[in-house]
Design an enzyme around this catalytic site. Structure first.
Site: not given
Ligand code: CP
Ligand code: NVA
Length: 315
Positions: A110, A137, A140, A232, A273, A301
């Protein structure tokens, strides 16, 4: 489940759904349903395996989904934040990938750049999973489609509407997966936050092949007929300096009860999400209300991520 077809996924990395065929995504989805239906069974399917979990950004769901899914099947997940590891700081991503590939069965990443997760996949020799980058992502999006199908059956021909920052990683991943699965997908967003033309052009022929009606609009009436309304955060991780500007641009696209009612359907569900900023992109009334499936989506998830790892980790 067609186990022979499932076996064809072995060894693959998941960086973006653009790299997978519709049939392969369908396999992941159906397998996720099976994995979820067996959620109380412990089969030790990751016994003797190791997973490097690299995090440049924070996470609740993604980290916990990977870690619990891997650990409860007998695998050993190792969490490595950028405070713990040299990744890109004192050591190149290529060299980090080479070393991790010698010690781990798979890698989850990540972080910021899509190029980092690509390099990890190119140089490690083990499956690499994109747990969110600035661009995509994908894990997700699979959980999102699973949640849609749990409520409405096969997703083909269903309508999903994303309201908010149309150029973020979540919207972009939905754009790809919906094009591949024939889901009618609308993004409602101000023109300044529309998804980039390159991705739209890339998805256009795919959407035509699978009968997905893909639309980008600033008209709130796009929600009419939606099976699901999705949003989101307005400010993604790494974009904190844009908070004021985003509030002004996106306030008209807040998902509130008026917008949910505007679908004209009583059975429209709400998806997010998470994490959510209640009172910004969604009201508390909607996310904590009866139409919300955000909590099922969060749980999903775990099952989708477990299915992805089970299908791709070499036996
Ligand atoms: N939806 C999601 O990816 O959540 P986190 O950022 O908590 O992993
Ligand atoms: N768009 C958001 C998604 C988090 C799961 C981010 O990148 O922060």
């Amino acid at each position: 489940m067609n186990t022979q077809k499932l076996a064809s996924l072995e060894g693959k990395s998941l960086l973006t759904w653009l790299d997978f065929t519709s049939e392969e995504i369908r396999l992941f989805l159906d397998f996720s349903k099976q994995v979820k239906s067996e959620k109380n069974e412990r089969k030790e399917r990751f016994k003797g395996k190791t997973l490097a979990m690299l995090f440049e950004k924070r996470s609740t769901r993604t980290r916990c989904a990977f870690e619990t899914a891997f650990g409860e099947e007998g695998g050993h997940p190792v969490f490595l934040s950028t405070d713990d590891i040299q990744l890109g700081a004192k050591e190149s991503v290529e060299d980090t990938a080479r070393v991790l590939g010698r010690m781990f069965s798979a890698i989850q990443f990540r972080g910021f750049k899509q190029s980092t997760v690509k390099t990890l996949a190119d140089y490690s020799g083990v499956p690499v999973y994109n747990g969110l980058t600035d661009l995509f992502h994908p894990t997700q999006a699979l959980a999102d489609i699973l949640t849609l199908e749990e409520n409405f059956g096969n997703c083909q021909g269903k309508k999903l509407v994303f309201a908010g920052d149309g150029r973020n990683n979540v919207a972009r991943s939905l754009l790809v997966i919906c094009s591949k699965l024939g889901v009618n997908f609308s993004i409602i967003t101000p023109p300044a936050l529309a998804p980039d033309a390159e991705l739209l052009a890339q998805c256009d022929p795919i959407a035509k092949t699978y009968g997905a009606n893909i639309r980008v609009s600033s008209d709130l009436n796009e929600v009419i007929g939606a099976n699901a309304v999705y949003t989101d955060v307005w400010v993604s991780m790494g974009e904190e300096s844009k908070r004021v500007e985003r509030r002004t641009l996106l306030l008209p696209y807040q998902v509130n009860q008026n917008l949910m009612d505007r679908t004209g359907r009583k059975d429209t569900i709400f998806l997010h999400c998470l994490p959510a900023v209640k009172g910004e992109e969604v009201t508390t009334e909607v996310i904590d209300g009866p139409q919300s499936r955000a909590w099922d989506e969060a749980e999903n998830r775990k099952w989708t991520i477990k299915a992805i790892m089970l299908a791709t980790l070499p036996k």
